[in-house]
Design an enzyme around this catalytic site. Structure first.
Site, PDB file in Angstrom:
ATOM      1  N   HIS A 156       0.841  -1.196   0.000  1.00 25.20           N
ATOM      2  CA  HIS A 156       0.000   0.000   0.000  1.00 25.20           C
ATOM      3  C   HIS A 156       0.875   1.244   0.000  1.00 25.20           C
ATOM      4  O   HIS A 156       2.105   1.150   0.086  1.00 25.20           O
ATOM      5  CB  HIS A 156      -0.983  -0.013   1.172  1.00 25.20           C
ATOM      6  CG  HIS A 156      -0.362   0.088   2.539  1.00 25.20           C
ATOM      7  ND1 HIS A 156       0.527  -0.844   3.031  1.00 25.20           N
ATOM      8  CD2 HIS A 156      -0.507   1.020   3.525  1.00 25.20           C
ATOM      9  CE1 HIS A 156       0.884  -0.501   4.260  1.00 25.20           C
ATOM     10  NE2 HIS A 156       0.281   0.637   4.579  1.00 25.20           N
ATOM     11  N   HIS A 211      -7.262  -1.566   5.754  1.00 25.69           N
ATOM     12  CA  HIS A 211      -6.447  -0.510   6.332  1.00 25.69           C
ATOM     13  C   HIS A 211      -7.080   0.843   5.990  1.00 25.69           C
ATOM     14  O   HIS A 211      -8.094   0.894   5.304  1.00 25.69           O
ATOM     15  CB  HIS A 211      -5.019  -0.635   5.781  1.00 25.69           C
ATOM     16  CG  HIS A 211      -3.994   0.092   6.595  1.00 25.69           C
ATOM     17  ND1 HIS A 211      -3.979   0.091   7.962  1.00 25.69           N
ATOM     18  CD2 HIS A 211      -2.928   0.847   6.220  1.00 25.69           C
ATOM     19  CE1 HIS A 211      -2.961   0.808   8.391  1.00 25.69           C
ATOM     20  NE2 HIS A 211      -2.310   1.291   7.366  1.00 25.69           N
ATOM     21  N   HIS A 243       1.300   3.872   2.068  1.00 24.43           N
ATOM     22  CA  HIS A 243       1.861   4.593   3.200  1.00 24.43           C
ATOM     23  C   HIS A 243       3.386   4.517   3.050  1.00 24.43           C
ATOM     24  O   HIS A 243       3.935   3.465   2.711  1.00 24.43           O
ATOM     25  CB  HIS A 243       1.399   4.003   4.531  1.00 24.43           C
ATOM     26  CG  HIS A 243      -0.007   4.413   4.880  1.00 24.43           C
ATOM     27  ND1 HIS A 243      -0.844   3.647   5.647  1.00 24.43           N
ATOM     28  CD2 HIS A 243      -0.703   5.547   4.558  1.00 24.43           C
ATOM     29  CE1 HIS A 243      -2.009   4.280   5.787  1.00 24.43           C
ATOM     30  NE2 HIS A 243      -1.942   5.433   5.130  1.00 24.43           N
ATOM     31  N   ASP A 245       6.006   4.235   4.756  1.00 27.83           N
ATOM     32  CA  ASP A 245       6.889   3.241   5.372  1.00 27.83           C
ATOM     33  C   ASP A 245       6.876   1.905   4.631  1.00 27.83           C
ATOM     34  O   ASP A 245       7.617   0.991   4.992  1.00 27.83           O
ATOM     35  CB  ASP A 245       6.538   3.045   6.864  1.00 27.83           C
ATOM     36  CG  ASP A 245       5.075   2.677   7.099  1.00 27.83           C
ATOM     37  OD1 ASP A 245       4.201   3.185   6.371  1.00 27.83           O
ATOM     38  OD2 ASP A 245       4.818   1.872   8.008  1.00 27.83           O
ATOM     39  N   HIS A 246       6.059   1.812   3.577  1.00 29.59           N
ATOM     40  CA  HIS A 246       6.021   0.557   2.809  1.00 29.59           C
ATOM     41  C   HIS A 246       6.553   0.718   1.386  1.00 29.59           C
ATOM     42  O   HIS A 246       6.699  -0.275   0.680  1.00 29.59           O
ATOM     43  CB  HIS A 246       4.602  -0.010   2.788  1.00 29.59           C
ATOM     44  CG  HIS A 246       4.168  -0.486   4.140  1.00 29.59           C
ATOM     45  ND1 HIS A 246       4.160  -1.800   4.511  1.00 29.59           N
ATOM     46  CD2 HIS A 246       3.792   0.216   5.250  1.00 29.59           C
ATOM     47  CE1 HIS A 246       3.776  -1.909   5.777  1.00 29.59           C
ATOM     48  NE2 HIS A 246       3.538  -0.698   6.248  1.00 29.59           N
ATOM     49  N   HIS A 273       6.208  -4.955  12.168  1.00 30.02           N
ATOM     50  CA  HIS A 273       5.570  -3.648  12.046  1.00 30.02           C
ATOM     51  C   HIS A 273       5.325  -3.054  13.430  1.00 30.02           C
ATOM     52  O   HIS A 273       4.252  -2.527  13.744  1.00 30.02           O
ATOM     53  CB  HIS A 273       4.247  -3.757  11.266  1.00 30.02           C
ATOM     54  CG  HIS A 273       3.796  -2.452  10.675  1.00 30.02           C
ATOM     55  ND1 HIS A 273       2.894  -1.626  11.308  1.00 30.02           N
ATOM     56  CD2 HIS A 273       4.145  -1.799   9.556  1.00 30.02           C
ATOM     57  CE1 HIS A 273       2.679  -0.555  10.572  1.00 30.02           C
ATOM     58  NE2 HIS A 273       3.438  -0.627   9.494  1.00 30.02           N
TER      59      HIS A 273
END
Lengths: 303, 303
Positions: free
Chosen positions: A62, A142, A64, A66-67, A270
């Site tokens: 996805h 999410h 966000h 941090d990914h 995570h």
């Protein structure tokens, strides 16, 4: 057949305590698949002596940061380091715009083909297949569209029974056809049944990656009977309210999912920046699912 | 007044040998300015115990990934960590689109005002001013539009001469006006000249950051008489042809620029991935400009 995952990052949204944002490198039969690519992933690959050029497929769950924020840097370094073979990137449709706008403004024309495949955010299903594996998307829940990934080994050929094959002096070149079920006829014209000279292959294994998501039973069917489940466990269960409002899962919930799915092994990761020490998360998960491991950076888990 | 720079990254395009891409943190009188923000900058700040929340101004030289790919991650972490005060970002106009497209797709609404100021890529000039400093852009010559930055201290107030002030028992609250040139009248009505009770302030200092660029005399006027010059030195001089075709500078050329500019100190950085050992670059630069230092990560240089 090698089937293992190396953890490159296991921090949630903000990196801290030397924990990097999400990324994992999957080695399936010496083919390398990257799952998520948080900021600094190319540096993590360097740190652990893993060759980025061997990766041919990247899966982004996805959008966000941090990914995926390490993706453009990684793709760019592969280009600068002379890559010519294609790279396949699977992710949310908008990821293509994010990549393109940056390469446009840096006037980068990649020397290798970048093949982007948008993942349907509303329908789980097969997104990739080769001779080793099938890969399916898993619809998670999410704040923004998010998919997990399931890597399913294909059924392998039967295995030759060494002693029998040697006793009959069967030449090496006949072994592959034997594994595929063709009987062996010796020089005297005698037929030896393939089924008797071979045994059942190893059971195909399956790895599922579920990050980030509100814990729910909706995706349980998709991860039923996986061997190893990676599941996010951002918080301890005393933070359930916070987990719920941020669409995340607690360590206890991750264990309940693993148990309900019938998994053999659970990796949790995570981790929220609020936890310097991760042992309490591990302990909490193990109260429900004994075979839980922390997805610690640099560690490789056999799947 | 503190005037120092901490190096956070000094690698050129591809990170290697534990060298991170370009970024520097400038501390001017306990105000913090970030220059460039390569991938992993927020992790570097953490590593060196530097507080990202203290940064209020960020300057991006150009849109090659090794100079800005850490920006969205940093801005995002500041948001998640509760920032409310404004952040000012200076950079090429297209940087705004790059930031906005990513925050749009991650559905991030920053809790703090992000004030973006596009830098004119064709005209050097002042881009910022406060009570401590003025900041000017410097037009460099790279494959894409690129600007350097010059940080110029403002002339300080005169300094009180401690012994004279103490001998006259001048109360503390009169010192600031004394520094500003107002004479002191004692209880007996006697006038003491401010000029005699104070001395010349420290000479205002100046730091220039020049990365990335083809070496040229075109920007020499902009960096004349800087105290400390940071200049990229991607290659050794035996790679001059490669430096020229990639719009970069050699260590020898950087030294010649520093000498011609009349700099007091030269920091070289942006080292190519071909150099594991940086001492040869240092040695080469010192043949022309003795006071050269390597911009090594984690080191702080007084300016």
């Amino acid at each position: 057949m090698t089937f293992e995952v190396t953890i490159l990052g296991s921090s949630s949204a903000t990196p801290i305590f030397n924990r990097n944002p999400s990324s994992q490198l999957l080695n399936i039969n010496e083919h390398f698949y990257l799952i998520d690519c948080g900021e600094g992933t190319q540096l993590q690959l360097l740190r652990y002596g893993l060759k980025a050029q061997r990766i041919n497929h990247i899966f982004i769950s996805h959008l966000h940061g941090d990914h995926y924020l390490g993706l453009v840097g990684l793709l760019s370094s592969l280009h600068l380091n002379g890559r010519t073979k294609p790279m396949y990137v699977f992710g949310p449709a908008a990821l293509q715009e994010i990549i393109e706008v940056q390469f446009r403004h840096s006037e980068t024309e990649l020397r290798y083909p970048l093949i982007f495949q948008a993942i349907n955010p509303e329908q789980s299903g097969q997104i990739f297949e080769n001779s080793d594996i099938k890969i399916e998307s898993i619809i998670l829940n999410h704040r923004i569209s998010c998919t997990g990934f399931k890597f399913i080994q294909k059924k392998r050929l039967r295995k030759a029974i060494k002693e029998k094959v040697e006793a009959l002096n069967i030449p090496k070149e006949f072994i592959p056809s034997l594994k595929r079920g063709l009987d062996y006829v010796d020089n005297a014209g005698m037929v030896h049944k393939a089924l008797e000279l071979t045994m059942e292959p190893d059971k195909p294994r399956c790895y599922a990656y579920c990050s980030d998501t509100l814990c729910s039973w909706k995706y349980l069917d998709n991860i039923k009977d996986v061997d190893t489940l990676y599941h996010e466990a951002t918080f301890m269960h005393d933070m359930l309210e916070r987990a719920t409002e941020t669409y995340h899962t607690t360590a206890l919930q991750a264990a309940e999912v693993a148990k309900a799915a019938g998994a053999r092994q659970l990796l949790i990761g995570h981790f929220s920046a609020r936890y310097r020490d991760l042992i309490p998360l591990l302990d909490e998960s193990r109260t429900v699912f004994t075979n839980t491991q922390l997805a610690i950076e640099g560690q490789t888990f056999s799947l």
